[in-house]
Design an enzyme around this catalytic site. Structure first.
Site, PDB file in Angstrom:
ATOM      1  N   TYR A 143       3.863   0.711   1.092  1.00 20.50           N
ATOM      2  CA  TYR A 143       3.403   2.025   1.550  1.00 20.50           C
ATOM      3  C   TYR A 143       4.556   2.784   2.169  1.00 20.50           C
ATOM      4  O   TYR A 143       5.083   2.399   3.206  1.00 20.50           O
ATOM      5  CB  TYR A 143       2.266   1.802   2.549  1.00 20.50           C
ATOM      6  CG  TYR A 143       1.671   3.013   3.204  1.00 20.50           C
ATOM      7  CD1 TYR A 143       1.817   4.298   2.683  1.00 20.50           C
ATOM      8  CD2 TYR A 143       0.925   2.877   4.370  1.00 20.50           C
ATOM      9  CE1 TYR A 143       1.248   5.401   3.302  1.00 20.50           C
ATOM     10  CE2 TYR A 143       0.341   3.968   5.001  1.00 20.50           C
ATOM     11  CZ  TYR A 143       0.508   5.223   4.461  1.00 20.50           C
ATOM     12  OH  TYR A 143      -0.069   6.301   5.085  1.00 20.50           O
ATOM     13  N   LYS A 171       2.042   2.874  -2.573  1.00 21.04           N
ATOM     14  CA  LYS A 171       1.382   4.090  -2.092  1.00 21.04           C
ATOM     15  C   LYS A 171       2.455   5.109  -1.754  1.00 21.04           C
ATOM     16  O   LYS A 171       3.246   4.917  -0.821  1.00 21.04           O
ATOM     17  CB  LYS A 171       0.511   3.784  -0.872  1.00 21.04           C
ATOM     18  CG  LYS A 171      -0.208   5.004  -0.323  1.00 21.04           C
ATOM     19  CD  LYS A 171      -1.035   4.655   0.903  1.00 21.04           C
ATOM     20  CE  LYS A 171      -1.673   5.909   1.515  1.00 21.04           C
ATOM     21  NZ  LYS A 171      -2.433   5.614   2.747  1.00 21.04           N
TER      22      LYS A 171
END
Length: 298
Positions: A143, A171
């Protein structure tokens, strides 16, 4: 048809970054968490992420995070993927949290870039590799959100991490769609890229992203699924129409720091999720009115 594969990736197309419900005293409300997770799965979510930023992980104890994961996994069962946010700016903590998530039945883990200490790329690579090697049976999503962490995970570093077989997804929340193109160039099709910003989901899909880790899906999961399905079946005009309809609400959910607006919107929908924990505060009256009007329009 688009050039993107119609086959859904491991974690599905829509992962809802679920809020953490609290009662009026700020105590973790597991009963509401279970009902909300069930509702999300029934209204378009392929996966549910607990203990992410939207879930106020910085203010949850490790015990609360474990309890929340256990409760949501029991509520969802095998109907959807359940991911746990196990990231930390301390590698030892991230390893321990990921091991607990695996033991509690998580289907995957979201690992945020270590925040505040601003490690160089060599440190980021070593950090994520340590976690990946500690839980080889747990699929991982990296992420990148430099606006919150203070540093950015570069595509070249991600490419080197792909020799860890459980590094499966990314992400992308840098605020630019260029990140998708650069990741695809370096990592190829073996990495599933997810938009980390609802407003950029459709542009990122057009550049090869697989789906979204979403906030708006708390409220409009089925419409979001329709947008994504329209994109992958070559119905560009329909996908754009859904995007245009959802865009005002997507923007409104970030008019104040997340999850202040989405918690207010859920309360307006009848979900007793409680106010955020300090240092976040509840939405003010003007934001609530704005959210109410937007949801009425939809």
């Amino acid at each position: 048809m688009t050039n993107s594969s119609l086959a859904a990736p491991l974690f599905g197309r829509i992962i809802t970054a679920m809020v953490t419900p609290f009662d009026g005293e700020g105590v973790l409300n597991l009963a509401v968490a279970a009902r909300l997770a069930d509702h999300l799965v029934n209204t378009g979510s392929d996966g549910v992420l607990v203990c992410g930023t939207t879930g106020e992980s910085p203010t949850l104890s490790w015990q609360e995070q474990d309890e929340l994961l256990r409760e949501v996994k029991a509520a969802v069962g095998s109907r959807a993927m359940v991911l746990a946010g196990t990231g930390s700016n301390c590698t030892e903590e991230a390893v321990a949290a990921s091991r607990r998530a695996l033991a509690l039945g998580a289907d995957g883990a979201l690992l945020v870039v270590p925040y505040y200490n601003k490690p160089p790329q060599a440190g980021l690579e070593a950090h994520f590799r340590a976690v990946a090697e500690a839980v080889p049976d747990l699929p991982l999503m990296l992420y990148n959100i430099p606006s919150r962490t203070g540093c950015s995970l570069l595509p070249e570093t991600v490419g080197r991490l792909l020799n860890c077989n459980n590094v499966r997804a990314f992400k992308a929340a840098s605020g630019t769609v260029e990140e998708v193109t650069r990741l695809r160039a370096v990592c190829g099709p073996s990495l599933a890229i997810y938009s980390g910003d609802d407003t950029l989901t459709l542009p990122m899909l057009s550049l090869g992203a697989a789906g979204v880790v979403s906030v708006v899906s708390h409220l409009e999961g089925l419409r979001l699924q329709d947008m994504i399905r329209s994109h992958f079946t070559g119905q560009a005009a329909a996908a754009l129409a859904h995007h245009d309809q959802l865009l005002p609400l997507m923007r409104a959910l970030f008019l104040q720091p997340n999850p202040i607006p989405v918690k207010a919107a859920l309360e307006l929908r009848g979900w007793s999720v409680g106010a955020p924990r300090l240092p976040l505060v509840a939405a003010d009256a003007s934001l609530k009115t704005h959210l109410h009007d937007l949801m009425q329009d939809l």
